[in-house]
Design an enzyme around this catalytic site. Structure first.
Site, PDB file in Angstrom:
ATOM      1  N   ASP A  14      11.648 -19.757 -21.554  1.00 30.22           N
ATOM      2  CA  ASP A  14      11.006 -20.444 -22.347  1.00 30.22           C
ATOM      3  C   ASP A  14       9.389 -20.519 -21.865  1.00 30.22           C
ATOM      4  O   ASP A  14       9.181 -21.400 -20.944  1.00 30.22           O
ATOM      5  CB  ASP A  14      11.526 -21.899 -22.436  1.00 30.22           C
ATOM      6  CG  ASP A  14      10.793 -23.059 -23.634  1.00 30.22           C
ATOM      7  OD1 ASP A  14       9.853 -22.196 -24.414  1.00 30.22           O
ATOM      8  OD2 ASP A  14      11.260 -24.107 -23.689  1.00 30.22           O
ATOM      9  N   GLU A  66      11.882 -17.888 -25.732  1.00 29.80           N
ATOM     10  CA  GLU A  66      11.533 -19.115 -26.464  1.00 29.80           C
ATOM     11  C   GLU A  66       9.978 -19.178 -26.564  1.00 29.80           C
ATOM     12  O   GLU A  66       9.459 -19.360 -25.700  1.00 29.80           O
ATOM     13  CB  GLU A  66      12.393 -20.248 -26.177  1.00 29.80           C
ATOM     14  CG  GLU A  66      12.180 -21.504 -26.646  1.00 29.80           C
ATOM     15  CD  GLU A  66      13.256 -22.728 -26.533  1.00 29.80           C
ATOM     16  OE1 GLU A  66      14.328 -22.319 -26.124  1.00 29.80           O
ATOM     17  OE2 GLU A  66      12.577 -23.803 -26.469  1.00 29.80           O
ATOM     18  N   LYS A  99      11.423 -22.116 -17.227  1.00 33.64           N
ATOM     19  CA  LYS A  99      10.178 -22.299 -17.685  1.00 33.64           C
ATOM     20  C   LYS A  99       9.422 -21.345 -17.157  1.00 33.64           C
ATOM     21  O   LYS A  99       8.957 -21.209 -15.763  1.00 33.64           O
ATOM     22  CB  LYS A  99       9.789 -23.786 -16.953  1.00 33.64           C
ATOM     23  CG  LYS A  99      10.683 -24.896 -17.638  1.00 33.64           C
ATOM     24  CD  LYS A  99       9.984 -25.056 -18.941  1.00 33.64           C
ATOM     25  CE  LYS A  99      11.128 -25.755 -19.745  1.00 33.64           C
ATOM     26  NZ  LYS A  99      11.147 -25.559 -21.289  1.00 33.64           N
ATOM     27  N   LYS A 135      14.503 -31.316 -31.666  1.00 40.83           N
ATOM     28  CA  LYS A 135      14.441 -32.508 -30.785  1.00 40.83           C
ATOM     29  C   LYS A 135      14.247 -33.509 -31.622  1.00 40.83           C
ATOM     30  O   LYS A 135      13.543 -33.811 -32.525  1.00 40.83           O
ATOM     31  CB  LYS A 135      13.237 -32.252 -29.897  1.00 40.83           C
ATOM     32  CG  LYS A 135      13.088 -31.114 -28.807  1.00 40.83           C
ATOM     33  CD  LYS A 135      12.086 -30.808 -27.992  1.00 40.83           C
ATOM     34  CE  LYS A 135      12.090 -30.029 -26.862  1.00 40.83           C
ATOM     35  NZ  LYS A 135      12.485 -28.830 -26.909  1.00 40.83           N
ATOM     36  N   ASP A 176      10.437 -23.221 -31.109  1.00 45.75           N
ATOM     37  CA  ASP A 176      10.648 -24.661 -30.663  1.00 45.75           C
ATOM     38  C   ASP A 176       9.217 -25.688 -31.247  1.00 45.75           C
ATOM     39  O   ASP A 176       9.705 -26.263 -32.186  1.00 45.75           O
ATOM     40  CB  ASP A 176      10.702 -24.927 -29.169  1.00 45.75           C
ATOM     41  CG  ASP A 176      10.879 -26.327 -28.837  1.00 45.75           C
ATOM     42  OD1 ASP A 176      10.779 -27.004 -29.420  1.00 45.75           O
ATOM     43  OD2 ASP A 176      11.356 -26.494 -27.436  1.00 45.75           O
TER      44      ASP A 176
END
Ligand code: MG
Length: 380
Positions: A193, A218, A165, A265, A241
């Site tokens: 990400d 990402e 993250k 997702k 994403d």
């Protein structure tokens, strides 16, 4: 078979690590999850779970799941839960948008279809590819040293794929990526990400600074156009994403050559029916996928396992086992991680049973106006 009751339970899922932090100082310490039940006149009940990543990740929030279910559920009584395309069309006609609200009902109806046919969802979604599903571990945003320490710990547990993250201070993010990559094996996969957290110029600085490193980037920026601009200036493998929330964006991004991997997702797309449609299109186009959800516990993890296990291995980039991140077990029978992998259940449907002790009383309970046994053709 007809839907006679839709109910939901709220369950809190505290994190094993105490908190989960990502871009922009966003953080969650206890996830607020909703377990959805869809009951039929046959006595069969199916289950789903919706757990937003807090109220500030996607346009979704935990109380919104339940408010939306109260709005939507009365429109679905009397419908056949096995007719999933019809059911989804009904949901879209009754409530515009709010894909995440519909996700729990859709997954519960897949669970019912599996129970009614005696087949695991994995089989119904196309078949089981390979023996197991490889997992990644998301690493909460901390100092570079702490993130490297955590990666070492999870690596010792068998994980070989990691998602850092980042999306914070770009100079520290560069250190985070370098510190973690330095202690990985060449075959391990690392994703940075940013969860939309960098401005375009910051993202360009980061990708230049780590150009010599084997790392995927990402969702660096908030908008699709910013991400595309970064993508066109880097040779790192690139993942989208947050921007890909349905078929239209997938097709646009594919046409623009905007990504090498897409993150699907289940609740972002509105359930397994819609995720399957996007997944199958990605398979046809040769586009690799991360198959997961925004968050969740055992019920979500079971749904992810069926989705991932029914996806050809060469296009399955990663998945994750959210039930190992939280301290509460909301269902039995869910996949348990083994050495960085999990497997979809071979039992009918999702293969789970709710853990009622963890769930407590229902917070939503919508039933047919008529007695289900006396009047199976109950209507709205
Ligand atoms: Mg992501």
């Amino acid at each position: 078979m007809k839907i006679t009751r839709i109910f939901a339970h709220r369950v809190e899922l505290p994190l094993v690590e105490g908190s989960y932090k990502w871009s922009g100082g966003k953080s969650v310490s206890v996830f607020d999850s909703t377990i959805v039940g869809v009951e039929t006149e046959t006595g069969l009940v199916g289950y789903g779970e919706v757990c937003p990543l807090g109220p500030f990740y996607l346009p979704a929030y935990a109380a919104g799941v339940r408010t939306g279910l109260r709005e939507l559920a009365p429109h679905l009584l009397g419908y056949d839960p096995r007719e999933l395309t019809k059911l989804n069309q009904r949901m879209d006609a009754a409530l515009k948008g709010h894909a995440y609200v519909k996700s729990g009902i859709d997954v519960a109806c897949w669970d019912l279809l599996g129970k009614a046919t005696g087949l695991p969802i994995c089989t119904l979604l196309g078949g089981r590819f390979g023996d197991q599903v490889r997992l990644y571990r998301a690493i909460s945003q901390e100092s570079p040293e702490e993130m490297a320490r955590k990666v070492a710990g999870y690596r010792a547990e068998g994980y070989t794929r990691f998602q850092l993250k980042v999306g914070g201070d770009p100079d520290i993010d560069i250190e985070r990526i370098r510190a973690v990559r330095a202690m990985l094996a060449p075959t391990d996969r690392l994703v940075a990400d940013a969860n939309t957290g960098w401005t375009q110029h910051e993202a360009l600085r980061v990708v230049r600074a780590v150009r010599d490193m084997d790392v995927y980037i990402e969702q660096p920026c908030l908008t699709y156009e910013e991400c595309l601009a970064v993508r066109r200036h880097t040779d790192h493998p690139f993942v989208l994403d947050e921007n890909v929330d349905g078929l239209e964006m997938l097709l646009r991004a594919k046409a623009d050559l905007a990504m090498d991997v897409v993150n699907l997702k289940i609740s972002k797309l509105g359930g397994l029916t819609k995720t399957r449609q996007v997944r199958d299109l990605c398979v046809s186009m040769g586009l690799a996928m991360t198959l997961e959800d925004s968050w969740g516990g055992d019920v979500t993890t079971a749904a992810i396992a069926h989705l991932a296990h029914s996806t050809p291995e060469e296009l399955r980039f990663t998945s994750t086992d959210f039930n190992s991140y939280v301290t509460v077990c909301n269902a039995s029978g869910a996949p348990q991680r083994m050495n960085g992998y999990m497997r979809a259940s071979t039992a009918p449907g999702l293969g789970i049973q709710p853990n009622w002790d963890a769930l407590g009383p229902p917070v939503i309970d919508v039933t047919s106006h008529h007695d289900a046994a006396a009047s199976p053709a109950a209507t709205v």
